[in-house]
Design an enzyme around this catalytic site. Structure first.
Site, PDB file in Angstrom:
ATOM      1  N   ASN A 155      30.376  45.184  43.103  1.00 32.63           N
ATOM      2  CA  ASN A 155      31.501  44.172  42.758  1.00 32.63           C
ATOM      3  C   ASN A 155      31.941  43.395  43.818  1.00 32.63           C
ATOM      4  OD1 ASN A 155      33.408  42.654  41.446  1.00 32.63           O
ATOM      5  ND2 ASN A 155      34.299  44.581  40.481  1.00 32.63           N
ATOM      6  N   GLY A 178      45.110  39.109  39.947  1.00 33.59           N
ATOM      7  CA  GLY A 178      44.544  40.650  40.596  1.00 33.59           C
ATOM      8  C   GLY A 178      45.592  40.805  41.647  1.00 33.59           C
ATOM      9  N   TYR A 203      39.782  42.757  48.409  1.00 34.50           N
ATOM     10  CA  TYR A 203      40.261  43.951  48.894  1.00 34.50           C
ATOM     11  C   TYR A 203      40.287  43.792  50.389  1.00 34.50           C
ATOM     12  CZ  TYR A 203      40.114  45.635  44.130  1.00 34.50           C
ATOM     13  OH  TYR A 203      40.322  45.995  42.734  1.00 34.50           O
TER      14      TYR A 203
END
Lengths: 159, 159
Positions: A123, A96, A130
């Site tokens: 999530n 990712g 992030y």
């Protein structure tokens, strides 16, 4: 083992499959209305509306990211990341982040100074990833969508 | 009294002024980094990255809306509304809704099935207006922004 490559029109069916897998993960499989034909036309036709990078692990497709131009009246030109997905059995290998890095390099190459996207609040895995990258969460902002009957009524309003 | 018209390059300085007034309303006047020159180049050059409609009341500019293409992997092609602003002394006359209707007509004319945007959670006036139009609030989704050092680090990561 990992390759990140730009998608081609030959990937339209694969992209549709991955979009559907992502919607299933988000518990919204019935929301996907676009088809592989739409993806081929809208992403790889005369006026591409988005770009896709595909992640492959030992030549097997395992994830994708789909993005397009965004324009901020504060910051100027940026990129908007609409979808990022890695198949569950291939997570926790940095795939990712590598897909996100591909988008970051596209931004840099075009003098676009930011990447913007949304994440589902439950999530935690993605939110943590992030945050670790140094992303900001613009939690004062609510996302609004107008479609269907509401949009039609508004079109007719000032007719 | 009210006219909604597409902006031209001659409106670049006006658009910059209105963007700044909106940022002041949002208590973020220092966030506006783009200039009238950026707006002229990015909105009215060879590859326009956004469109603007200007609202005029008796030929006086009183508001604007700025929007561009968006692509949803669930719904296909739509529009993204980045900024909508009406000067305070001209509110409560339906000008904001007329600007939104202009965007809705642009969407309809291009077979784009939705308009998406964000609103500050404390802006009850705007939230109420959008709700009255039948808009949905996608409150499960958090907005994420990666810029500056975080973006640079990510670019360098897989180099």
């Amino acid at each position: 083992m990992l390759t990140i490559r730009p998608a081609t029109i030959a990937d339209a069916a694969l992209i549709k499959t991955l979009i559907t897998e992502l919607a299933e993960y988000e518990s919204e499989p019935d929301q996907v209305r676009i088809t592989a034909v739409d993806i081929a036309r809208d992403g790889f036709g005369a006026e591409p509306q988005f770009r896709v990078l595909v992640a492959e692990w030992s030549s097997e497709p395992v994830g994708f990211v789909l993005f397009f131009h965004y324009y901020s009246t504060w910051r100027g030109a940026g990129l908007y990341l609409e979808d990022l997905f890695v198949r569950p059995e291939f997570r926790r290998r940095g795939i990712g982040t590598s897909l996100l890095a591909g988008v970051a390099r596209a931004a840099e190459g075009e003098n676009r100074t930011f990447v913007r996207w949304t994440v589902l609040d439950w999530n935690a895995c993605a939110v943590g990833m992030y945050r670790a990258l140094g992303a900001d969460f613009l939690d004062e902002w609510r996302t609004v969508l107008l479609a269907g009957e509401g949009l039609k009524k508004l079109v007719a309003r000032d007719g």
